[in-house]
Design a protein around this motif. Structure first.
Motif, PDB file in Angstrom:
ATOM      1  N   THR A  28      -1.647   8.281  12.521  1.00  0.00           N
ATOM      2  CA  THR A  28      -1.561   7.501  11.278  1.00  0.00           C
ATOM      3  C   THR A  28      -0.113   7.203  10.916  1.00  0.00           C
ATOM      4  OG1 THR A  28      -3.612   8.492  10.470  1.00  0.00           O
ATOM      5  CG2 THR A  28      -2.163   7.496   8.819  1.00  0.00           C
ATOM      6  N   HIS A  32       1.697   3.631  10.366  1.00  0.00           N
ATOM      7  CA  HIS A  32       2.421   3.363   9.119  1.00  0.00           C
ATOM      8  C   HIS A  32       3.843   2.878   9.392  1.00  0.00           C
ATOM      9  CE1 HIS A  32       3.439   3.728   4.889  1.00  0.00           C
ATOM     10  NE2 HIS A  32       4.476   4.472   5.200  1.00  0.00           N
ATOM     11  N   ASP A  34       4.734   1.226  11.991  1.00  0.00           N
ATOM     12  CA  ASP A  34       4.627   0.046  12.866  1.00  0.00           C
ATOM     13  C   ASP A  34       5.058   0.323  14.296  1.00  0.00           C
ATOM     14  OD1 ASP A  34       3.612  -1.668  10.899  1.00  0.00           O
ATOM     15  OD2 ASP A  34       5.626  -2.081  10.127  1.00  0.00           O
ATOM     16  N   LYS A  66      -5.121   3.419   7.228  1.00  0.00           N
ATOM     17  CA  LYS A  66      -3.735   3.484   6.781  1.00  0.00           C
ATOM     18  C   LYS A  66      -3.577   4.499   5.660  1.00  0.00           C
ATOM     19  CE  LYS A  66      -2.602  -1.207   8.239  1.00  0.00           C
ATOM     20  NZ  LYS A  66      -2.044  -2.523   7.848  1.00  0.00           N
ATOM     21  N   LEU A  67      -2.325   4.924   5.443  1.00  0.00           N
ATOM     22  CA  LEU A  67      -2.056   5.924   4.423  1.00  0.00           C
ATOM     23  C   LEU A  67      -2.614   5.477   3.077  1.00  0.00           C
ATOM     24  CD1 LEU A  67       1.608   7.043   5.220  1.00  0.00           C
ATOM     25  CD2 LEU A  67      -0.497   8.345   5.559  1.00  0.00           C
TER      26      LEU A  67
END
Length: 205
Positions: A28, A32, A34, A66-67
């Protein structure tokens, strides 16, 4: 000194739980930052077979989104119930716990081929939670300080929360179904009059 204490706490987490949750967190974080994109992680049989992108068989279980709230929700429950299972029902049986992962994950992969589920982490969390809830069915617990329930109802409460968050519950239902299959084959059928142990951890594990 503080780092040493944190490291000691980290190393006290049972090995399977530690590896799985760490891999999920790092995956993750990579998205985040990229470093990778979700499109490089999702399950895709065509890319796996034709382009040998074998890693997708694993990364489909490691990315929870995503976060955000949904990620935090999933990773907390994954960590909590993986650890509780590994420290109780599977204490001293790391190979058996790993085999449970392989058994459940393999069935999910087969289903995903036909059902077009790109990410299976949420279903995997539900599977682990369901197995824990059945092995600890009479355990009394508190949900978010609001509900007092027996553990056996936990997966269905989580299914309701998932629905309220706007998620598709098909992956969750798959996880519950596979969790029930494992529980039945491991804990119910062998204890019946004509039952026997169907699931056996391979010796090499």
């Amino acid at each position: 000194m503080a780092f040493n204490s944190l490291w000691e706490e980290y190393m006290q987490i049972p090995v399977i739980t530690r590896v799985y949750t760490t891999a999920s967190l790092l995956t993750t974080l990579a998205v985040h930052l990229d470093i990778v994109s979700p499109s490089q992680l999702h399950f895709n049989p065509y890319l796996i077979i034709r382009h040998l992108q074998i890693w997708r068989i694993l990364t489909t279980f490691l990315f929870f989104g995503k976060l955000g709230f949904q990620f935090i929700f999933n990773i907390i429950f994954t960590y909590r119930y993986c650890r509780m299972l590994e420290e109780s029902s599977f204490y001293g049986q790391t190979a058996d716990f790993f085999f449970m992962f392989v058994f459940g994950g393999s069935i999910m992969i087969i289903i995903a081929i036909f059902a077009n589920f790109p990410f299976l982490g949420q279903g995997f969390t539900m599977m682990v939670t369901y197995i824990w809830s059945r092995k600890n069915s009479y355990y009394r617990m508190n949900i978010f300080g609001l509900l007092h329930i027996q553990a056996i109802f936990l997966p269905w409460i989580l299914l309701l929360f998932s629905f309220l968050l706007g998620n598709s519950i098909l992956v969750d239902l798959m996880g519950i179904g596979i969790g029930h299959l494992y529980y039945y084959l491991e804990d119910v059928f062998p204890n019946q009059a004509e039952g026997y142990q169907i699931l056996r951890t391979p010796y090499f594990m």
